[in-house]
Design an enzyme around this catalytic site. Structure first.
Site, PDB file in Angstrom:
ATOM      1  N   GLY A 154       0.813  -1.221   0.000  1.00  0.00           N
ATOM      2  CA  GLY A 154       0.000   0.000   0.000  1.00  0.00           C
ATOM      3  C   GLY A 154       0.840   1.260   0.000  1.00  0.00           C
ATOM      4  O   GLY A 154       2.027   1.227  -0.334  1.00  0.00           O
ATOM      5  N   HIS A 176       2.423   4.637  -4.941  1.00  0.00           N
ATOM      6  CA  HIS A 176       2.980   5.743  -5.726  1.00  0.00           C
ATOM      7  C   HIS A 176       3.123   5.260  -7.164  1.00  0.00           C
ATOM      8  O   HIS A 176       2.774   4.112  -7.485  1.00  0.00           O
ATOM      9  CB  HIS A 176       4.318   6.189  -5.127  1.00  0.00           C
ATOM     10  CG  HIS A 176       5.275   5.052  -4.881  1.00  0.00           C
ATOM     11  ND1 HIS A 176       5.825   4.314  -5.904  1.00  0.00           N
ATOM     12  CD2 HIS A 176       5.732   4.495  -3.733  1.00  0.00           C
ATOM     13  CE1 HIS A 176       6.615   3.383  -5.402  1.00  0.00           C
ATOM     14  NE2 HIS A 176       6.567   3.447  -4.081  1.00  0.00           N
ATOM     15  N   GLY A 236       5.559   4.229  -8.836  1.00  0.00           N
ATOM     16  CA  GLY A 236       6.346   2.989  -9.012  1.00  0.00           C
ATOM     17  C   GLY A 236       5.435   1.771  -8.943  1.00  0.00           C
ATOM     18  O   GLY A 236       5.501   0.871  -9.789  1.00  0.00           O
ATOM     19  N   HIS A 237       4.562   1.745  -7.927  1.00  0.00           N
ATOM     20  CA  HIS A 237       3.587   0.642  -7.835  1.00  0.00           C
ATOM     21  C   HIS A 237       2.687   0.629  -9.071  1.00  0.00           C
ATOM     22  O   HIS A 237       2.376  -0.419  -9.622  1.00  0.00           O
ATOM     23  CB  HIS A 237       2.678   0.818  -6.615  1.00  0.00           C
ATOM     24  CG  HIS A 237       3.374   0.751  -5.288  1.00  0.00           C
ATOM     25  ND1 HIS A 237       3.472   1.847  -4.455  1.00  0.00           N
ATOM     26  CD2 HIS A 237       3.982  -0.271  -4.641  1.00  0.00           C
ATOM     27  CE1 HIS A 237       4.099   1.490  -3.346  1.00  0.00           C
ATOM     28  NE2 HIS A 237       4.431   0.210  -3.429  1.00  0.00           N
ATOM     29  N   GLN A 277       7.931  -9.302   7.918  1.00  0.00           N
ATOM     30  CA  GLN A 277       9.133  -8.892   7.183  1.00  0.00           C
ATOM     31  C   GLN A 277       9.781  -7.644   7.758  1.00  0.00           C
ATOM     32  O   GLN A 277      10.780  -7.160   7.240  1.00  0.00           O
ATOM     33  CB  GLN A 277       8.837  -8.723   5.696  1.00  0.00           C
ATOM     34  CG  GLN A 277       8.031  -7.489   5.340  1.00  0.00           C
ATOM     35  CD  GLN A 277       7.677  -7.489   3.862  1.00  0.00           C
ATOM     36  OE1 GLN A 277       6.906  -8.317   3.396  1.00  0.00           O
ATOM     37  NE2 GLN A 277       8.245  -6.559   3.109  1.00  0.00           N
ATOM     38  N   GLY A 297       9.182  -5.024  -8.597  1.00  0.00           N
ATOM     39  CA  GLY A 297       9.987  -3.862  -8.994  1.00  0.00           C
ATOM     40  C   GLY A 297      11.480  -4.113  -8.825  1.00  0.00           C
ATOM     41  O   GLY A 297      11.916  -4.722  -7.846  1.00  0.00           O
ATOM     42  N   GLN A 298      12.249  -3.580  -9.793  1.00  0.00           N
ATOM     43  CA  GLN A 298      13.709  -3.662  -9.724  1.00  0.00           C
ATOM     44  C   GLN A 298      14.256  -2.830  -8.561  1.00  0.00           C
ATOM     45  O   GLN A 298      15.389  -3.012  -8.139  1.00  0.00           O
ATOM     46  CB  GLN A 298      14.253  -3.106 -11.036  1.00  0.00           C
ATOM     47  CG  GLN A 298      15.603  -3.624 -11.404  1.00  0.00           C
ATOM     48  CD  GLN A 298      15.971  -3.150 -12.787  1.00  0.00           C
ATOM     49  OE1 GLN A 298      15.892  -1.960 -13.110  1.00  0.00           O
ATOM     50  NE2 GLN A 298      16.368  -4.065 -13.614  1.00  0.00           N
ATOM     51  N   MET A 314      11.214   6.359  -6.095  1.00  0.00           N
ATOM     52  CA  MET A 314       9.943   6.451  -5.364  1.00  0.00           C
ATOM     53  C   MET A 314       9.873   5.322  -4.347  1.00  0.00           C
ATOM     54  O   MET A 314      10.279   4.194  -4.617  1.00  0.00           O
ATOM     55  CB  MET A 314       8.777   6.355  -6.336  1.00  0.00           C
ATOM     56  CG  MET A 314       8.649   7.592  -7.166  1.00  0.00           C
ATOM     57  SD  MET A 314       7.061   7.613  -7.996  1.00  0.00           S
ATOM     58  CE  MET A 314       7.257   9.101  -8.953  1.00  0.00           C
ATOM     59  N   ARG A 318       8.197   4.966   1.866  1.00  0.00           N
ATOM     60  CA  ARG A 318       8.875   5.548   3.035  1.00  0.00           C
ATOM     61  C   ARG A 318       9.258   7.017   2.806  1.00  0.00           C
ATOM     62  O   ARG A 318       9.523   7.724   3.771  1.00  0.00           O
ATOM     63  CB  ARG A 318      10.111   4.731   3.402  1.00  0.00           C
ATOM     64  CG  ARG A 318       9.754   3.375   4.006  1.00  0.00           C
ATOM     65  CD  ARG A 318      10.985   2.628   4.485  1.00  0.00           C
ATOM     66  NE  ARG A 318      10.645   1.389   5.163  1.00  0.00           N
ATOM     67  CZ  ARG A 318      10.427   0.224   4.555  1.00  0.00           C
ATOM     68  NH1 ARG A 318      10.521   0.150   3.241  1.00  0.00           N
ATOM     69  NH2 ARG A 318      10.108  -0.853   5.245  1.00  0.00           N
TER      70      ARG A 318
END
Ligand code: AMP
Length: 282
Positions: free
Chosen positions: A31, A34, A36-37, A61, A147-148, A184, A187
């Site tokens: 959640g 941004h 990137g997601h 985690q 994501g990388q 992005m 955090r």
């Protein structure tokens, strides 16, 4: 867009899509979404008939309880973004759904546990491996998108899929950055104005180091230069800055243009721990 909270709620939908030969794409997230997601969501939307996005802040985690407690929650805005992108299903399980019993299963990713994220966040990849396995079992996607930005997590999940014979493919999506280069991250919302400026150190050090490597400077000197830059900065603390093989995460001491390599960095800016990486040779 349908909201689903348990595996048994999802199963009839899954079966119906399977019967219609629909390909299912899956984007796991925690959640605070941004762009990137949303790039991952877009990758799934453009390739797959059905897209499922999960939002679950996975307690197992987080090796740092404070980081878990302060993890941003923007559920309403997240759902609006996903709806506007045409996502079909959002999986929003509770902690009780994902962890019905106090599990004591431990996954060990071998050498990946002893370097970089594995070393600085003990237990983190165990938590990632367990939650991703559970989500794969529940959602049963054809392709899962990652994501990388979390490069070592990609290596962990590839190993998980191979070792546990998950019948799915992985697709890796490049890192989305702010205009000034900051990767992005959910955090980033926790950074104040000064910290947001200082957070650029990560990307600036990565891109300078890449330039220096390509110009032929030796890696140990480049690395110690970055360590000195961080030592001089107040309110910033470098955890690691390493050149690695992006699949095995073996640390590279001598740059070789014929060998795959990426630079990975982790640093605290104030109380916020950020990571980033830059591919050098793909
Ligand atoms: P998270 O919500 O942080 O667990 O991230 C969910 C997925 O989004 C993971 O596969 C991340 O690697 C990916 N992701 C996070 N930030 C970015 C970014 N800036 N660009 C591309 N993918 C990202």
């Amino acid at each position: 867009m349908k909201l689903i909270r348990t595996g048994s709620e999802w199963n009839p939908h899954w079966l119906s899509h399977l019967q219609q030969n629909h390909q299912i794409g899956f984007v796991p997230t925690m959640g605070a979404l941004h762009q990137g997601h949303l790039d991952l969501v877009q990758a799934s939307r453009s390739k797959m008939r059905v897209t499922v996005v999960s939002i679950f802040v996975n307690p197992t985690q987080f090796n740092n309880p404070d980081d878990f407690a302060k993890y941003p929650n923007t559920l309403e805005a997240d759902l609006e973004k996903l709806e506007s992108m045409g996502v079909d299903y959002v999986f929003l399980p509770s902690v009780e759904t994902m962890y019905p019993s106090s599990s004591n299963l431990t996954l060990d990713f071998g050498d990946l546990e002893r370097v970089l994220e594995g070393r600085f966040r003990p237990g983190h990849f165990n938590g990632v491996g367990i939650i991703v396995s559970k989500l794969f079992h529940l959602i049963k996607p054809h392709i899962a998108f990652f994501g990388q930005k979390d490069l070592q997590q990609v290596a962990v999940i590839k190993r998980l899929v191979n070792n546990l014979s998950f019948d799915l493919q992985l697709e890796i999506v490049p890192t989305r950055r702010e205009e000034d280069g900051l990767a992005m991250s959910s955090r980033n919302m926790r950074l104040d104005g000064n910290e947001r400026q200082k957070a650029l150190l990560l990307f600036n050090c990565l891109s300078n180091a890449k330039k220096q490597l390509i110009e032929g400077q030796v890696w140990p000197l480049i690395k110690s230069g970055v360590e000195k830059v961080f030592e001089k900065e107040e309110n910033a603390r470098l955890e690691y800055f390493e050149l690695v093989h992006p699949d095995t995460f073996e640390i590279i001491e001598t740059f070789d243009p014929n060998q795959k390599s990426s630079i990975c960095v982790a640093a605290y800016i104030g109380e916020v721990r950020l990571i980033d990486n830059l591919p050098i040779i793909l």
